[in-house]
Each structure stands twice: as structure tokens, then as C-alpha cells.
Design a protein around this motif. Structure first.
Motif, PDB file in Angstrom:
ATOM      1  N   ASN A 308       0.668  -1.168  -0.084  1.00 52.68           N
ATOM      2  CA  ASN A 308      -0.019  -0.179   0.158  1.00 52.68           C
ATOM      3  C   ASN A 308       0.787   1.343  -0.058  1.00 52.68           C
ATOM      4  OD1 ASN A 308       0.635   0.752   2.734  1.00 52.68           O
ATOM      5  ND2 ASN A 308      -0.862  -0.753   3.538  1.00 52.68           N
ATOM      6  N   VAL A 309       0.324   2.570   0.063  1.00 54.93           N
ATOM      7  CA  VAL A 309       1.057   3.640  -0.234  1.00 54.93           C
ATOM      8  C   VAL A 309       1.870   3.969   1.149  1.00 54.93           C
ATOM      9  CG1 VAL A 309       1.004   6.105  -0.329  1.00 54.93           C
ATOM     10  CG2 VAL A 309      -0.584   4.808  -1.741  1.00 54.93           C
ATOM     11  N   ALA A 310       1.502   3.729   2.243  1.00 57.51           N
ATOM     12  CA  ALA A 310       2.204   3.904   3.294  1.00 57.51           C
ATOM     13  C   ALA A 310       3.141   3.041   3.562  1.00 57.51           C
ATOM     14  CB  ALA A 310       1.398   3.953   4.643  1.00 57.51           C
ATOM     15  N   CYS A 311       3.190   1.675   3.115  1.00 57.05           N
ATOM     16  CA  CYS A 311       4.075   0.766   3.234  1.00 57.05           C
ATOM     17  C   CYS A 311       5.287   0.652   1.951  1.00 57.05           C
ATOM     18  CB  CYS A 311       3.585  -0.686   3.232  1.00 57.05           C
ATOM     19  SG  CYS A 311       2.526  -1.009   4.801  1.00 57.05           S
ATOM     20  N   THR A 312       4.835   1.576   1.066  1.00 51.61           N
ATOM     21  CA  THR A 312       5.897   1.980  -0.055  1.00 51.61           C
ATOM     22  C   THR A 312       7.064   2.801   0.610  1.00 51.61           C
ATOM     23  OG1 THR A 312       4.187   1.286  -1.723  1.00 51.61           O
ATOM     24  CG2 THR A 312       6.206   2.884  -2.145  1.00 51.61           C
ATOM     25  N   ASP A 313       6.378   3.952   1.543  1.00 51.11           N
ATOM     26  CA  ASP A 313       7.106   4.921   2.080  1.00 51.11           C
ATOM     27  C   ASP A 313       8.123   3.916   3.026  1.00 51.11           C
ATOM     28  OD1 ASP A 313       6.319   6.861   0.529  1.00 51.11           O
ATOM     29  OD2 ASP A 313       4.994   7.593   1.961  1.00 51.11           O
ATOM     30  N   TYR A 314       7.265   3.337   3.870  1.00 44.84           N
ATOM     31  CA  TYR A 314       8.004   2.705   4.950  1.00 44.84           C
ATOM     32  C   TYR A 314       9.111   1.684   4.306  1.00 44.84           C
ATOM     33  CZ  TYR A 314       4.123   3.731   7.983  1.00 44.84           C
ATOM     34  OH  TYR A 314       3.546   4.266   8.859  1.00 44.84           O
ATOM     35  N   PHE A 315       9.130   1.057   3.175  1.00 43.70           N
ATOM     36  CA  PHE A 315       9.967   0.229   2.601  1.00 43.70           C
ATOM     37  C   PHE A 315      11.086   1.161   2.214  1.00 43.70           C
ATOM     38  CE2 PHE A 315      12.215  -2.396  -0.506  1.00 43.70           C
ATOM     39  CZ  PHE A 315      12.551  -3.579   0.430  1.00 43.70           C
ATOM     40  N   ASP A 316      10.785   2.019   1.551  1.00 41.57           N
ATOM     41  CA  ASP A 316      11.733   3.183   1.188  1.00 41.57           C
ATOM     42  C   ASP A 316      12.863   3.460   2.289  1.00 41.57           C
ATOM     43  OD1 ASP A 316      13.240   4.652  -1.095  1.00 41.57           O
ATOM     44  OD2 ASP A 316      12.601   6.314   0.144  1.00 41.57           O
ATOM     45  N   ALA A 317      12.263   4.042   3.363  1.00 40.04           N
ATOM     46  CA  ALA A 317      12.872   4.402   4.612  1.00 40.04           C
ATOM     47  C   ALA A 317      13.795   3.081   5.102  1.00 40.04           C
ATOM     48  CB  ALA A 317      11.988   4.916   5.782  1.00 40.04           C
ATOM     49  N   TYR A 318      12.951   2.124   5.098  1.00 41.24           N
ATOM     50  CA  TYR A 318      13.727   0.823   5.598  1.00 41.24           C
ATOM     51  C   TYR A 318      15.164   0.604   4.956  1.00 41.24           C
ATOM     52  CZ  TYR A 318      15.196  -4.041   6.681  1.00 41.24           C
ATOM     53  OH  TYR A 318      15.915  -5.187   6.810  1.00 41.24           O
ATOM     54  N   VAL A 319      15.149   0.708   3.754  1.00 39.64           N
ATOM     55  CA  VAL A 319      16.240   0.420   2.790  1.00 39.64           C
ATOM     56  C   VAL A 319      17.408   1.400   3.200  1.00 39.64           C
ATOM     57  CG1 VAL A 319      17.290   0.384   0.375  1.00 39.64           C
ATOM     58  CG2 VAL A 319      15.145  -0.796   0.988  1.00 39.64           C
ATOM     59  N   LYS A 320      16.898   2.648   3.439  1.00 41.27           N
ATOM     60  CA  LYS A 320      17.852   3.772   3.576  1.00 41.27           C
ATOM     61  C   LYS A 320      18.372   4.017   4.964  1.00 41.27           C
ATOM     62  CE  LYS A 320      15.898   6.433  -0.399  1.00 41.27           C
ATOM     63  NZ  LYS A 320      15.246   7.545  -0.745  1.00 41.27           N
ATOM     64  N   ALA A 321      17.710   3.072   5.929  1.00 44.69           N
ATOM     65  CA  ALA A 321      18.254   3.298   7.258  1.00 44.69           C
ATOM     66  C   ALA A 321      19.650   2.579   7.493  1.00 44.69           C
ATOM     67  CB  ALA A 321      17.394   2.499   8.193  1.00 44.69           C
ATOM     68  N   TRP A 322      20.345   3.337   7.912  1.00 43.41           N
ATOM     69  CA  TRP A 322      22.149   3.103   8.210  1.00 43.41           C
ATOM     70  C   TRP A 322      22.305   2.217   9.387  1.00 43.41           C
ATOM     71  CZ3 TRP A 322      24.811   3.728   4.160  1.00 43.41           C
ATOM     72  CH2 TRP A 322      24.726   4.929   3.412  1.00 43.41           C
ATOM     73  N   THR A 323      21.726   1.132   9.363  1.00 45.95           N
ATOM     74  CA  THR A 323      21.919  -0.103  10.433  1.00 45.95           C
ATOM     75  C   THR A 323      21.698  -1.553   9.903  1.00 45.95           C
ATOM     76  OG1 THR A 323      21.195  -0.693  12.801  1.00 45.95           O
ATOM     77  CG2 THR A 323      19.585   0.254  11.215  1.00 45.95           C
ATOM     78  N   ASP A 324      22.234  -2.534  10.576  1.00 42.14           N
ATOM     79  CA  ASP A 324      21.951  -3.903  10.593  1.00 42.14           C
ATOM     80  C   ASP A 324      20.687  -4.229  11.397  1.00 42.14           C
ATOM     81  OD1 ASP A 324      24.017  -4.357   8.961  1.00 42.14           O
ATOM     82  OD2 ASP A 324      25.564  -4.712  10.389  1.00 42.14           O
ATOM     83  N   ALA A 325      20.578  -3.098  12.517  1.00 41.96           N
ATOM     84  CA  ALA A 325      19.323  -3.667  13.511  1.00 41.96           C
ATOM     85  C   ALA A 325      17.954  -3.283  12.951  1.00 41.96           C
ATOM     86  CB  ALA A 325      19.760  -2.958  14.677  1.00 41.96           C
ATOM     87  N   LYS A 326      17.530  -3.788  11.781  1.00 40.91           N
ATOM     88  CA  LYS A 326      16.090  -3.323  11.515  1.00 40.91           C
ATOM     89  C   LYS A 326      15.586  -4.685  10.741  1.00 40.91           C
ATOM     90  CE  LYS A 326      18.410  -1.923   6.825  1.00 40.91           C
ATOM     91  NZ  LYS A 326      18.462  -0.752   6.051  1.00 40.91           N
ATOM     92  N   ALA A 327      14.461  -4.549  10.776  1.00 38.08           N
ATOM     93  CA  ALA A 327      13.479  -5.693  10.158  1.00 38.08           C
ATOM     94  C   ALA A 327      12.130  -5.165   9.416  1.00 38.08           C
ATOM     95  CB  ALA A 327      13.295  -6.761  11.198  1.00 38.08           C
ATOM     96  N   TYR A 328      11.625  -5.834   8.413  1.00 37.75           N
ATOM     97  CA  TYR A 328      10.607  -5.325   7.691  1.00 37.75           C
ATOM     98  C   TYR A 328       9.509  -6.698   7.562  1.00 37.75           C
ATOM     99  CZ  TYR A 328       7.823  -2.858   4.178  1.00 37.75           C
ATOM    100  OH  TYR A 328       6.872  -2.135   3.475  1.00 37.75           O
ATOM    101  N   ALA A 329       8.486  -6.555   8.282  1.00 37.28           N
ATOM    102  CA  ALA A 329       7.460  -7.554   8.257  1.00 37.28           C
ATOM    103  C   ALA A 329       6.512  -7.316   7.251  1.00 37.28           C
ATOM    104  CB  ALA A 329       6.947  -7.881   9.529  1.00 37.28           C
ATOM    105  N   TRP A 330       5.663  -8.014   6.612  1.00 33.31           N
ATOM    106  CA  TRP A 330       4.833  -7.745   5.504  1.00 33.31           C
ATOM    107  C   TRP A 330       3.690  -9.055   5.435  1.00 33.31           C
ATOM    108  CZ3 TRP A 330       5.270 -10.831   0.894  1.00 33.31           C
ATOM    109  CH2 TRP A 330       4.467 -10.428  -0.198  1.00 33.31           C
ATOM    110  N   ASN A 331       2.577  -8.634   4.711  1.00 33.17           N
ATOM    111  CA  ASN A 331       1.586  -9.817   4.375  1.00 33.17           C
ATOM    112  C   ASN A 331       1.276  -9.538   2.901  1.00 33.17           C
ATOM    113  OD1 ASN A 331      -0.439  -7.858   4.189  1.00 33.17           O
ATOM    114  ND2 ASN A 331      -1.492  -8.594   6.114  1.00 33.17           N
ATOM    115  N   ARG A 332       0.404 -10.596   2.485  1.00 33.73           N
ATOM    116  CA  ARG A 332       0.304 -10.336   0.919  1.00 33.73           C
ATOM    117  C   ARG A 332      -0.771  -9.480   0.461  1.00 33.73           C
ATOM    118  NH1 ARG A 332       3.560 -13.578  -1.617  1.00 33.73           N
ATOM    119  NH2 ARG A 332       4.686 -15.284  -0.593  1.00 33.73           N
ATOM    120  N   GLU A 333      -1.210  -8.755   1.507  1.00 35.75           N
ATOM    121  CA  GLU A 333      -2.342  -7.981   1.154  1.00 35.75           C
ATOM    122  C   GLU A 333      -1.716  -6.416   0.995  1.00 35.75           C
ATOM    123  OE1 GLU A 333      -5.333  -8.150   4.075  1.00 35.75           O
ATOM    124  OE2 GLU A 333      -6.318 -10.057   3.283  1.00 35.75           O
ATOM    125  N   GLY A 334      -0.436  -6.245   1.244  1.00 36.62           N
ATOM    126  CA  GLY A 334       0.386  -5.184   0.994  1.00 36.62           C
ATOM    127  C   GLY A 334       0.507  -4.334   2.550  1.00 36.62           C
TER     128      GLY A 334
END
Length: 374
Positions: A308-334
Motif C-alpha cells: 500500500n502507499v504507506a508501506c511503500t514509504d516505509y520500505f523506502d525508509a527501511y532500505v535507507k536506514a544506516w543499520t543492521d538492526a532493522k527488520a521489515y514484516a509484511w503480508n500479501r495484502e500489502g
């Protein structure tokens, strides 16, 4: 003798368990509990994340001060305890890259900091006492400055305060006392009392900003986003006008919209969004603005589909976070949950917990710099 005594006290700083963060080559990252003296003579230890260049010498200090999780009632205490100094990691890395030592603190009652939560707002929405809670939060800010100025890697007379949301209100309250060594204040989206759809007692916030401005003599930059849902720029401008009308020296910048809610600009957005405004302010203070430590390109991680739109923003922010201590959970509804915190295991657990609590069926999609195993 005062400086000697301060140095001895700093030997008592307690280290928290931490692992090396391979996403930050060229930097020192440490997690600490910093002892802070309060106005009543008591002492508490505040959880603190430090990020600084991995090289000898002293650096200007930036003290980062967090906002407040919007959860209400009984859920608030648990949500506050889950907050982490790493919530402002992107800002910490941006300053450290430019030659600053950065300390991100958690106020009393947040994260792993000691002390009872002291910023309760028990009054009805139309009669909130923000002045009292601002001054309480300012104790933590000022106390942390006093302790950290004695560190051997800090330029003790080049301190910046930077707060986000209620942290912006806290550093503005702290600036009213003109703490020793502080040369500038960055108030990002400073406000308080946000509830769904409106802000409680906005006139009180405006009046309190005027009270802080009566004594503050430290230059300040106030920054808001056009689409901030929790600290609307119109309210920010009213507070700013009251602040400078009382005699304080400050500038106001309203930046373009960010994502679905501009209040996440500092915590989720890349520093490129707000750094130009801050750089101009730092130049006026004759503080460093050149890059001292270059970072490698971020890992390329394909986005899950759909999002979804918000999770697209969250994923972009996730990739750009300067750390190994991060995780992204997701389901197939977006739907999704993205977490940056203290350790990899904590990030995995919290990302899944948040996602399952909201959307029931979830799995880990990414951990650290790559896709989740399996």
C-alpha cells in the motif's frame, strides 16, 4: 576541580550490550546509560545511543531528543518502553558524517531509561498544562548536556540540541535556561497534545512558546513539514511567532510534504530532505558542514509486492536506514511493519509483533541489509 569531578563521574557511565553495526564503517556506535542529576537532587540513568566518527579528536556534540508514541491509556506505557534511541538513527548518522558526535537520549519513562514517566497530561483536552511537562523534559535534556560535555571526544562549547515532536518542545523548553555550551537549537515539528484529528489546547502551546522565548538567547531553527498531521505548520507558525515576539532569536522553515504524513520526515525520511535548511543554520553558527566520513552505497533490496502507499514509504525508509538492526514484516495484502532498533533480534521480534497485532497474518520480508532467510 569541577571539570575533574565531572570526568570522574563520567567513568561511571554504564555500557549496555551492543554489537558491531557493519552498516556504519568509519563510525563508533555505543549504547550507554548516562547518569543525569535532576533538580530535586536525585539521579536517573538515561538510555543513550552514541554515534561519532571513529577517529581521534573532539567533535561538536548534537543531542537528539525523541518524540512520544501516540498510543493512549494503558497501551502508552508499553509503547513508550518500546521506543529506542535508534528511532532517530538517520539524523544521528547525517550529523556524524559531517564531523559531529551525536547522542540520542531517551527521557525518563521511555525505552530503557530509569525513572518513572514524569510527563503525564492528566488534564482534559481543552486545558492541558504543557508548560509543566516541557520543563520536566528539559531537566533530562539539560542533565544529559552537563554529563556529555565532559566526554573526551566532545567540544564542550559547541553543543546543538535537536528535538523532534515532543522532543522539539523539550529542547525549546531547555533553551529557555540557556544551558552552558549550547550554541544552537533545532526544533523539528515541535508540538504536544496531538490526538486524532486535532491538537489539545493549542492556545496553551502558543502561550508556552512565548514564555520560553522570554529568556531563551540561543539561536534556533524551527522546521515543519507542509503535510504534518500531528504538528500542523499553521500551529508551528503561531508558536514560532509567539517565541520570537518574546525576544528569542529563531528562524522558521516549512518544508514540502513528505510521504503520507510529514511528521515522519525526521524519523523515516532521508536527511537529504532537511539537511539543506540545517546546513544554512550551521554555517551561520560557524559549525562544520563538510562531509568527514563517506558511507558505502546502501544495499539494494527488491520491494515486496503488493504494497500500500504507506508501506511503500516505509520500505523506502527501511532500505535507507544506516543499520543492521532493522527488520521489515509484511503480508500479501500489502500491509507492513518496519522497525529500526537496538539489535537484530529485537528488530525481528518487534516488526513481527507490530504487523501481526494489526494485520494477523505476517512474515518477515527483510532483515538488516538483505531479504529474510527462508
Amino acid at each position: 576541580m569541577r571539570r575533574f569531578g565531572c570526568a570522574i563521574a563520567l567513568l561511571g557511565l554504564l555500557l549496555l550490550p551492543a554489537s558491531a553495526d557493519t552498516a556504519l564503517p568509519g563510525f563508533v556506535r555505543q549504547d550507554r546509560l548516562i547518569p543525569v542529576s535532576l533538580n530535586d537532587g536525585s539521579e536517573v540513568k538515561l538510555e543513550t545511543m552514541i554515534v561519532r566518527p571513529d577517529r581521534p579528536g573532539r567533535f561538536p556534540l548534537v543531542l537528539l531528543v525523541h518524540g512520544t508514541n501516540p498510543a493512549a491509556g494503558q497501551a502508552f506505557r508499553a509503547a513508550a518502553a518500546r521506543q529506542s534511541p535508534a528511532d532517530l538513527l538517520n539524523a544521528a548518522v547525517a550529523f556524524a558524517q559531517h564531523g559531529y558526535a551525536v547522542a540520542s537520549i531517551m527521557r525518563r519513562g521511555f525505552g530503557r531509561s530509569e525513572g518513572r514517566f514524569a510527563e503525564s497530561l492528566s488534564e482534559p483536552c481543552d486545558d492541558r498544562d504543557y508548560l509543566a511537562v516541557g520543563r520536566i523534559a528539559a531537566e533530562d535534556v539539560t542533565g544529559a548536556v552537563v554529563m556529555l560535555r565532559g566526554e573526551p571526544w566532545v567540544e564542550s562549547d559547541q553543543v546543538l540540541l535537536m528535538g523532534h515532536s515532543t522532543g522539539g518542545f523539550a529542547v525549546t523548553a531547555a533553551a529557555a535556561g540557556n544551558p552552558a555550551g549550547v550554541v544552537g537549537v533545532l526544533n523539528f515539528e515541535g508540538a504536544h497534545g496531538s490526538v486524532p484529528g486535532h491538537t489539545c489546547s493549542p492556545d496553551h502551546l502558543v502561550a508556552d512558546a512565548g514564555i520560553f522565548g522570554r529568556t531563551a538567547r540561543i539561536p534556533a531553527l524551527w522546521v515543519y513539514s507542509e503535510n504534518d498531521c500531528s504538528a500542523p505548520p499553521a500551529l508551528g507558525r503561531r508558536m514560532f511567532d509567539a517565541y520570537v515576539a518574546s525576544g528569542a532569536s529563531a528562524q522558521l522553515q516549512v518544508l514540502p510534504p513528505f510521504g503520507v504524513d510529514g511528521h515522519a520526515m525526521v524519523s523515516m525520511g532521508p536527511a537529504d530532505i532537511w539537511w539543506p535548511a540545517v546546513e544554512s543554520f550551521l554555517n551561520q553558527l560557524r559549525l562544520p558542514t563538510s562531509v568527514l566520513v563517506e558511507l558505502p552505497p546502501r544495499a539494494s533490496i527488491p520491494a515486496p509486492m503488493p504494497l500500500n502507499v504507506a508501506c511503500t514509504d516505509y520500505f523506502d525508509a527501511y532500505v535507507k536506514a544506516w543499520t543492521d538492526a532493522k527488520a521489515y514484516a509484511w503480508n500479501r495484502e500489502g500491509h507492513c511493519s518496519s522497525v529500526t532498533t537496538r539489535t537484530v533480534e529485537e528488530a525481528k521480534s518487534e516488526a513481527l509483533r507490530q504487523c501481526v497485532a494489526a494485520w494477523k497474518e505476517c512474515s518477515l520480508y527483510a532483515v538488516g541489509q538483505g531479504l529474510a532467510p527462508g
